[in-house]
Design a protein around this motif. Structure first.
Motif, mmCIF file in Angstrom:
data_model
loop_
_atom_site.group_PDB
_atom_site.id
_atom_site.type_symbol
_atom_site.label_atom_id
_atom_site.label_comp_id
_atom_site.label_asym_id
_atom_site.label_seq_id
_atom_site.Cartn_x
_atom_site.Cartn_y
_atom_site.Cartn_z
ATOM 1 N N ALA A 176 5.416 -2.707 -7.864
ATOM 2 C CA ALA A 176 3.998 -2.736 -7.280
ATOM 3 C C ALA A 176 3.468 -1.236 -7.570
ATOM 4 O O ALA A 176 2.317 -1.400 -8.072
ATOM 5 N N THR A 177 4.152 -0.204 -7.236
ATOM 6 C CA THR A 177 3.815 0.800 -7.494
ATOM 7 C C THR A 177 3.528 1.178 -8.996
ATOM 8 O O THR A 177 2.340 1.663 -9.531
ATOM 9 N N ALA A 178 4.317 0.703 -9.795
ATOM 10 C CA ALA A 178 4.464 0.845 -11.287
ATOM 11 C C ALA A 178 3.157 0.112 -11.849
ATOM 12 O O ALA A 178 2.638 0.536 -12.673
ATOM 13 N N VAL A 179 3.116 -1.061 -11.565
ATOM 14 C CA VAL A 179 2.060 -1.883 -12.116
ATOM 15 C C VAL A 179 0.636 -1.420 -11.436
ATOM 16 O O VAL A 179 -0.296 -1.357 -12.317
ATOM 17 N N VAL A 231 6.576 8.533 -9.297
ATOM 18 C CA VAL A 231 6.608 8.348 -7.871
ATOM 19 C C VAL A 231 7.207 6.916 -7.830
ATOM 20 O O VAL A 231 8.284 6.609 -6.930
ATOM 21 N N GLY A 232 7.061 5.805 -8.493
ATOM 22 C CA GLY A 232 7.498 4.775 -8.634
ATOM 23 C C GLY A 232 8.909 4.563 -8.963
ATOM 24 O O GLY A 232 9.701 3.987 -8.384
ATOM 25 N N LEU A 233 9.425 5.460 -9.907
ATOM 26 C CA LEU A 233 10.676 5.637 -10.243
ATOM 27 C C LEU A 233 11.644 6.107 -9.160
ATOM 28 O O LEU A 233 12.588 5.605 -8.937
ATOM 29 N N LEU A 234 10.970 6.998 -8.504
ATOM 30 C CA LEU A 234 11.846 7.542 -7.199
ATOM 31 C C LEU A 234 11.810 6.536 -6.111
ATOM 32 O O LEU A 234 12.975 6.482 -5.421
ATOM 33 N N LEU A 235 10.772 5.738 -5.922
ATOM 34 C CA LEU A 235 11.126 4.652 -5.008
ATOM 35 C C LEU A 235 12.060 3.430 -5.628
ATOM 36 O O LEU A 235 12.623 2.963 -4.618
ATOM 37 N N LEU A 236 12.128 3.549 -6.622
ATOM 38 C CA LEU A 236 13.377 2.684 -7.291
ATOM 39 C C LEU A 236 14.549 3.201 -6.832
ATOM 40 O O LEU A 236 15.448 2.226 -6.729
ATOM 41 N N VAL A 237 14.734 4.393 -7.159
ATOM 42 C CA VAL A 237 16.231 5.114 -6.952
ATOM 43 C C VAL A 237 16.423 4.859 -5.255
ATOM 44 O O VAL A 237 17.550 4.536 -4.714
ATOM 45 N N TYR A 238 15.095 5.034 -4.406
ATOM 46 C CA TYR A 238 15.442 4.864 -3.044
ATOM 47 C C TYR A 238 15.791 3.241 -2.628
ATOM 48 O O TYR A 238 16.698 2.889 -1.879
ATOM 49 N N GLY A 239 14.940 2.238 -3.284
ATOM 50 C CA GLY A 239 15.424 0.941 -3.348
ATOM 51 C C GLY A 239 17.013 0.543 -3.667
ATOM 52 O O GLY A 239 17.816 -0.304 -2.968
ATOM 53 N N ALA A 269 6.465 6.834 10.443
ATOM 54 C CA ALA A 269 5.609 8.029 10.475
ATOM 55 C C ALA A 269 5.861 8.732 9.184
ATOM 56 O O ALA A 269 4.960 9.394 8.883
ATOM 57 N N PHE A 270 6.990 8.609 8.660
ATOM 58 C CA PHE A 270 7.558 9.546 7.520
ATOM 59 C C PHE A 270 7.242 8.569 6.019
ATOM 60 O O PHE A 270 6.454 9.093 5.257
ATOM 61 N N TYR A 271 7.833 7.393 5.949
ATOM 62 C CA TYR A 271 7.882 6.563 4.824
ATOM 63 C C TYR A 271 6.290 6.214 4.289
ATOM 64 O O TYR A 271 6.079 5.904 3.234
ATOM 65 N N THR A 272 5.617 5.744 5.231
ATOM 66 C CA THR A 272 4.321 5.352 4.922
ATOM 67 C C THR A 272 3.646 6.517 3.978
ATOM 68 O O THR A 272 2.684 6.021 3.318
ATOM 69 N N TYR A 273 3.763 7.547 4.414
ATOM 70 C CA TYR A 273 3.030 8.620 3.535
ATOM 71 C C TYR A 273 4.113 9.440 2.545
ATOM 72 O O TYR A 273 3.928 10.746 2.169
ATOM 73 N N PRO A 306 0.842 -1.097 -0.041
ATOM 74 C CA PRO A 306 0.058 -0.107 0.010
ATOM 75 C C PRO A 306 1.049 1.489 0.100
ATOM 76 O O PRO A 306 0.380 2.367 -0.333
ATOM 77 N N THR A 307 2.173 1.193 0.393
ATOM 78 C CA THR A 307 2.922 2.475 0.413
ATOM 79 C C THR A 307 2.841 3.222 -0.672
ATOM 80 O O THR A 307 2.667 4.408 -0.516
ATOM 81 N N GLY A 308 3.237 2.692 -1.811
ATOM 82 C CA GLY A 308 3.337 3.406 -3.162
ATOM 83 C C GLY A 308 1.962 3.754 -3.777
ATOM 84 O O GLY A 308 1.910 4.544 -4.620
#
Length: 412
Positions: free
Chosen positions: A164-167, A265-273, A245-249, A39-41
């Motif tokens: 999951a976010t991209a899909v 958003v999914g691309l930046l989460l990929l950078v984070y990962g 408290a931060f990452y969930t949102y 659910p995060t992304g």
């Protein structure tokens, strides 16, 4: 790599490092963590589809985590006699079923029930998997084995959550739930066919070694490593409260504060990962034998990066750079904390320690998501990184106390 184990009166026995088994465990961790964090992304999409607010949708992380907290220790204890190999397969099947039901959920309430069931299975899983990897290797390789296994969790952030976010953006938020359900079933098959069995029951009874018996009498009824195990569990809970408290949102924060288009958003989460993968490598290669040092550096780096995000969110260069550093640092933290736990806990309480650690970890996730929801509703997105910074300061104080407590435990 191989390890030579000496035997009295016999030729040395060479035991190969169990790469295959550890990779299977890491894959299982990847699937379990991805199921938890889907659910995060996708908060904005799920919120719109289910007709609830984003802060309420974020509580799907909390209910999953609280299910882990309330059930992991009693369920791990109840299943303590079941072979670990069989138990890992069963919990992955339950995680798969809960994910599929979540994807089919007609409303928010059914999805909450599916998340609770998944959380219960996830709690049992984490009560077993850390100790399982420790049982596969000699004590001097526990750090490396645990780092490989928990690296699957970071891989969930590298690939699982971003994919999951991209899909979900492309085909709807339900499709990732179905996908992780199918992959979890496949993971259960991998465990059946490829994961070596371990005999965890030899640690359920007291050792018959005379020296161990004498030491047990001196120590009294409680294991001397319990205090440091408890401190590590409190430490991880505090860190997770701040982080989640931060990452969930983070998706609403990216869109609302950093100006990131929803489709990126999914691309930046990929950078984070990807940054987290660097952190996992650093944890195993650089800090495997010095976990406390690695944790000090990682907490400091996290604090600096979150502070920069709080102050310069609107500056894309600084914000994205800080986000990347946060990813690297957070790749180190959840890798070194269980390593520190397995080094500190005696073999007799490793399974129980893992269960309490899992409870603390997920209590932090659940409370963090709840705290984030409350502050999001009252003070807005800009308050969330400051909550994380307060938690990091508290965590630093707790970490400073662990070396002395560890030395005291091993002197007893």
């Amino acid at each position: 790599m191989t390890t030579t184990l000496p035997q009295t009166g016999a030729a040395p026995v060479v035991k190969r490092f169990p790469w295959g088994g550890l990779i299977v465990l890491a894959t299982a961790v990847f699937l379990s963590v991805t199921a938890e964090m889907i659910p995060t992304g996708l908060l904005p999409e799920m919120s719109t589809s289910l007709g609830v607010s984003e802060s309420q949708t974020g509580l799907l992380i909390s209910v999953f985590a609280f299910a882990v907290v309330l059930t992991s220790v009693p369920l791990t204890f109840a299943f303590r006699r079941i072979p670990r190999h069989l138990l890992l397969m069963l919990v992955l099947v339950v995680i798969a079923a809960s994910s599929i039901v979540g994807g089919l959920a007609p409303n928010f309430e059914v999805l909450v029930v599916a998340r609770v069931v998944g959380g219960m299975a996830h709690g049992v899983f984490w009560g077993v998997v850390g100790a399982y990897s420790a049982h596969l290797v000699p004590r001097d390789q526990i750090g490396r084995a645990v780092a490989i296994t928990t690296g699957g969790g970071t891989l969930a952030f590298v690939l699982g959550v971003p994919l999951a976010t991209a899909v979900g953006h492309a085909w709807g938020w339900r499709v990732p739930f179905f996908g992780i359900g199918a992959l979890a079933l496949l993971g259960a098959v991998f465990i059946l066919l490829l994961l070596p069995r371990v005999d965890h029951r030899k640690h359920l009874e007291p050792s018959t070694d005379t020296r161990a018996l004498r030491a047990a009498r001196r120590r009294g009824p409680l294991d001397p490593t319990i205090p440091v195990v408890a401190l590590i569990c409190i430490l991880v809970a505090v860190i997770m409260i701040g982080n989640y408290a931060f990452y969930t949102y983070i998706a609403p924060f990216m869109i609302g504060q950093m100006g990131v288009p929803e489709g990126q958003v999914g691309l930046l989460l990929l950078v984070y990962g990807a940054a987290g993968a660097i952190g996992v490598f650093a944890a195993g290669a650089v800090f495997g034998r010095r976990p406390t040092t690695g944790l000090v550096i990682a907490l400091a780096a996290t604090g600096v990066s979150v502070l920069l995000l709080a102050v310069f969110a609107a500056n894309p260069v600084i914000a994205i750079g800080a986000f990347f550093v946060w990813g690297v640092a957070f790749g180190v933290i959840p890798t070194l904390l269980p390593t520190r736990l397995m080094h500190a806990a005696s073999p007799e309480i490793r399974d129980t320690s893992s269960a309490f650690y899992s409870s603390a970890f997920n209590a932090g996730i659940g409370i963090g998501a709840l705290v984030g929801s409350l502050f999001l509703g009252s003070l807005g997105l800009t308050s969330l990184p400051w909550i994380y910074l307060i938690a990091l300061v508290l965590a630093g104080g707790l970490l400073a106390a662990t070396p002395a407590l560890t030395r005291r435990a091993h002197r007893v």
